[in-house]
Design an enzyme around this catalytic site. Structure first.
Site, PDB file in Angstrom:
ATOM      1  N   TYR A  66       0.812  -1.102   0.069  1.00  0.00           N
ATOM      2  CA  TYR A  66      -0.028  -0.027  -0.103  1.00  0.00           C
ATOM      3  C   TYR A  66       0.815   1.319   0.123  1.00  0.00           C
ATOM      4  CZ  TYR A  66      -4.562  -2.043   0.731  1.00  0.00           C
ATOM      5  OH  TYR A  66      -5.903  -2.571   0.755  1.00  0.00           O
ATOM      6  N   ASP A  89      -6.128  -6.881   4.191  1.00  0.00           N
ATOM      7  CA  ASP A  89      -7.250  -6.534   3.539  1.00  0.00           C
ATOM      8  C   ASP A  89      -8.469  -7.501   2.879  1.00  0.00           C
ATOM      9  OD1 ASP A  89      -8.976  -4.653   2.139  1.00  0.00           O
ATOM     10  OD2 ASP A  89      -7.742  -4.934   0.242  1.00  0.00           O
ATOM     11  N   ASP A 129      -2.947 -18.515   1.073  1.00  0.00           N
ATOM     12  CA  ASP A 129      -3.836 -19.055   0.248  1.00  0.00           C
ATOM     13  C   ASP A 129      -4.397 -20.207   1.075  1.00  0.00           C
ATOM     14  OD1 ASP A 129      -1.156 -20.454   0.237  1.00  0.00           O
ATOM     15  OD2 ASP A 129      -1.449 -20.926  -1.891  1.00  0.00           O
ATOM     16  N   ASP A 166     -12.008  -9.155   4.370  1.00  0.00           N
ATOM     17  CA  ASP A 166     -13.313  -9.245   3.917  1.00  0.00           C
ATOM     18  C   ASP A 166     -13.931 -10.483   3.991  1.00  0.00           C
ATOM     19  OD1 ASP A 166     -13.455  -6.279   3.383  1.00  0.00           O
ATOM     20  OD2 ASP A 166     -13.789  -6.684   1.164  1.00  0.00           O
ATOM     21  N   LYS A 206       3.202 -15.362   2.775  1.00  0.00           N
ATOM     22  CA  LYS A 206       3.671 -16.299   1.561  1.00  0.00           C
ATOM     23  C   LYS A 206       5.131 -16.369   1.381  1.00  0.00           C
ATOM     24  CE  LYS A 206       2.297 -17.943  -2.463  1.00  0.00           C
ATOM     25  NZ  LYS A 206       1.069 -19.151  -2.367  1.00  0.00           N
TER      26      LYS A 206
HETATM   27  C1  IPM Z   1     -10.433  -1.288   4.148  1.00  0.00           C
HETATM   28  C2  IPM Z   1     -10.533  -0.922   2.695  1.00  0.00           C
HETATM   29  C3  IPM Z   1      -9.327   0.104   2.412  1.00  0.00           C
HETATM   30  C4  IPM Z   1      -8.041  -0.757   2.264  1.00  0.00           C
HETATM   31  C5  IPM Z   1      -9.778   0.913   0.900  1.00  0.00           C
HETATM   32  C6  IPM Z   1     -10.900   1.806   0.883  1.00  0.00           C
HETATM   33  C7  IPM Z   1      -8.392   1.757   0.622  1.00  0.00           C
HETATM   34  O1  IPM Z   1     -10.762  -1.806   1.819  1.00  0.00           O
HETATM   35  O2  IPM Z   1     -10.207  -0.449   5.075  1.00  0.00           O
HETATM   36  O3  IPM Z   1     -10.004  -2.511   3.949  1.00  0.00           O
HETATM   37  O4  IPM Z   1      -7.886  -1.264   1.229  1.00  0.00           O
HETATM   38  O5  IPM Z   1      -7.545  -0.752   3.275  1.00  0.00           O
HETATM   39 MG    MG Z   2     -10.750  -3.762   2.457  1.00  0.00          MG
END
Ligand code: IPM
Ligand code: MG
Length: 366
Positions: A146, A251, A227, A255, A195
């Site tokens: 990032y 990240d 993975d 999710d 990884k």
């Molecule tokens: C998160 C989001 C952010 C990230 C984006 C919006 C830049 O997906 O906080 O997980 O990737 O960190």
């Molecule tokens: Mg995210």
């Protein structure tokens, strides 16, 4: 106690969910005898509309001056919103990345819990969801891909894009320490995800995590390739306590973890530095499609506010009260649309909007 909170409602459903969190915080403050002072700040698209950039230096300074930052969500529809016609460094997300870096918020805590009341919303097979799960993803937030140098060039008529992934041992050590510290207060297990079969940064990650582990004999450490971790999260999520990982993997895995709870609208997060300061925001995005319709689920933001009470202000009883109110209201069957049982048995469930959910939760704090 006087709580100085910088507040960033943001875009999309952000302002609605933050309003409900403020409602619950106001009630908590009055019951427990605290005073809350807010400074509302612009970030993301809301800041672009006023200042042309997603985060001003003044906003950073004001956030830094507060005890903690409470945030809604930023960003809009990436195909239709004019914000995404701007160069990448002027888009809403750039503001979020910049504030994380400027405030040195290197530790991102994302709890993913399967609420018994919402087990039906879990997309996993019943024999898996029956085991329940309660994990915390400790994501490194200010390094790695990032924040590495990036550019797009053209060489001999061929377009080429370069992103760099760098971690030094100090960055790895400080997040590993956070991971082990929190594991000590939970079930005593750290799964470090990397990884290391391919990446040098992961091989260093593994070494440094092992060095840190030596200081925590009471905590069990295991390593897992990213993975495989993606697979294990849907196969056997109950095995995880603390998942410790770098920025990009965190990240993606966070999710996934939130999705298997079946209720991304419920998941809180905290981004911390080395002091008590932190930025608290729901794990979900700005959901522009339902913005302004009183349909959003404010619980993730309200639980983020509870994390703020706990981590930035050491107000454990207050945080417990908020978390307990969430459980009680879910137990009574109140559901926003995202967590309403679909197609199945809705007996005993009442559909409520964002505002009513906030009212119910605030009333529950006594
Ligand atoms: C998160 C989001 C952010 C990230 C984006 C919006 C830049 O997906 O906080 O997980 O990737 O960190
Ligand atoms: Mg995210």
């Amino acid at each position: 106690m006087r709580l100085n909170i910088a507040c960033i409602p943001g875009d999309g459903i952000g302002p609605e969910i933050v309003a409900e969190a403020k409602k619950v915080l106001a009630k908590t403050a009055s019951v427990f005898g605290h005073e809350i002072v807010y400074e509302d700040l612009l970030m993301g698209g809301a800041s672009i509309d006023v200042h042309g950039i997603p985060l001003t230096d003044e906003t950073v300074a004001k956030a830094r001056a507060a005890d903690a930052v409470l945030m809604g969500s930023i960003g809009g529809n990436t195909t239709t919103s004019p914000w995404y016609q701007l160069p990448p460094e002027k888009r809403p997300e750039a503001g979020l990345l910049k504030i994380r870096k400027e405030l040195n918020l290197f530790a991102n805590l994302r709890p993913a819990v399967l609420y018994g009341e919402l087990a039906d919303a879990c997309p996993l097979k019943k024999e898996i969801s029956d085991a329940g799960f309660d994990m915390l993803i400790m994501r490194e937030l200010t390094g790695g891909l990032y924040f590495g140098e990036r550019r797009t060039v053209e060489e001999n008529g061929v377009r080429k894009a370069i992103d760099t992934l760098i971690y030094d041992e100090n960055e790895i050590r400080r997040i590993a320490i956070k991971g082990f510290e929190i594991a000590k207060k939970r079930r005593g297990k750290v799964t470090s995800v990397d990884k290391a079969n391919v990446l040098d940064s992961s091989r260093l990650w593994r070494k440094v995590v092992e060095e840190v582990a030596a200081d925590y004999p009471g905590v069990t450490l295991e390593h897992m390739l990213v993975d495989n971790c993606a697979m294990q999260l849907v196969k056997d999520p109950a095995q995880f306590d603390v998942i410790l990982t770098e920025n990009m993997f965190g990240d993606i895995l966070s999710d996934e973890a939130s999705m298997v709870t079946g209720s991304i609208g419920m998941l809180a997060s905290a981004s911390l530095n080395d002091t008590k300061f932190g930025l608290y925001e729901p794990s979900h995005g700005s959901a522009p499609d339902i913005a302004g319709k009183d349909m959003a689920n404010p619980i993730a933001t309200i639980l983020s506010a509870a994390m703020m009470l706990r981590y930035s202000f050491d107000l454990d009883a207050e945080a417990d009260a908020v978390e307990q109110a969430v459980k009680t209201i879910l137990n009574r069957g109140y559901r926003t649309a995202d967590i309403m049982p679909k197609g199945g048995d809705v007996t005993g469930c009442t559909l409520v909007g964002c505002r009513q959910m906030g009212d119910l939760l605030a009333d529950e704090i006594k």
